[in-house]
Design a protein around this motif. Structure first.
Motif, PDB file in Angstrom:
ATOM      1  N   SER A 176       0.814  -1.212   0.000  1.00 23.13           N
ATOM      2  CA  SER A 176       0.000   0.000   0.000  1.00 23.13           C
ATOM      3  C   SER A 176       0.846   1.260   0.000  1.00 23.13           C
ATOM      4  O   SER A 176       1.822   1.368   0.737  1.00 23.13           O
ATOM      5  CB  SER A 176      -0.914   0.020   1.228  1.00 23.13           C
ATOM      6  OG  SER A 176      -1.662   1.229   1.265  1.00 23.13           O
ATOM      7  N   GLY A 208      -2.620   5.707   3.629  1.00 16.48           N
ATOM      8  CA  GLY A 208      -2.120   4.371   3.927  1.00 16.48           C
ATOM      9  C   GLY A 208      -2.077   4.038   5.401  1.00 16.48           C
ATOM     10  O   GLY A 208      -2.252   2.890   5.795  1.00 16.48           O
ATOM     11  N   MET A 219       4.556  -1.112   3.006  1.00 19.59           N
ATOM     12  CA  MET A 219       4.140   0.255   2.738  1.00 19.59           C
ATOM     13  C   MET A 219       5.097   0.906   1.745  1.00 19.59           C
ATOM     14  O   MET A 219       6.311   0.676   1.798  1.00 19.59           O
ATOM     15  CB  MET A 219       4.113   1.069   4.042  1.00 19.59           C
ATOM     16  CG  MET A 219       3.197   0.488   5.117  1.00 19.59           C
ATOM     17  SD  MET A 219       1.465   0.372   4.638  1.00 19.59           S
ATOM     18  CE  MET A 219       0.975   2.095   4.748  1.00 19.59           C
TER      19      MET A 219
END
Length: 128
Positions: A51, A60, A80
């Motif tokens: 993400s 996020g 991430m």
């Protein structure tokens, strides 16, 4: 059967890049927002989530927090992505339950290795 990766980024280009780099080895589903991803997660379960952090209206961090409150998603690995390099953002991701953090632009080979590391932890590896 291929492992399933959910990739979330509001920039369509990044979604296409992630899909192109990973589709040979994994089933890659791309979504353009956190809300889209949460809707999709109601019907299917990925083996890994990638993400972006800077997204609107749900960023996020908010998405990661939502994912970690869903009981069956509690242990799904999350990577991430961010264009920011500040260590404070990376630390926040780890504190919220992300397994890894990559900065954009990312190296495709590093991405593949981080994905593999999270999908196939070393203690499960058949060979070195």
């Amino acid at each position: 059967m291929k492992k399933r990766i959910l990739a979330i980024d509001d920039e369509q280009t990044i979604g296409v890049i992630l899909e192109n780099f990973l589709a040979e080895d994994y089933e890659v589903i791309t979504k353009r927002s956190g809300a889209e991803a949460l809707d999709w997660l109601e019907t299917l379960l990925p083996d890994l989530i990638i993400s972006d952090i800077q997204m609107e209206p749900m960023d996020g961090f908010q998405l990661l927090q939502e994912i970690r409150t869903i009981g069956y998603m509690r242990h799904t690995p999350v990577i991430m992505l961010s264009g920011r390099t500040e260590s404070s953002e990376r630390i926040k991701c780890y504190q919220m339950g992300a397994q890894d953090y990559l900065t954009k632009p990312f190296n495709p080979e590093e991405l593949k290795e981080v994905v593999k590391k999270n999908l196939f932890p070393i203690h499960f590896a058949a060979s070195w």
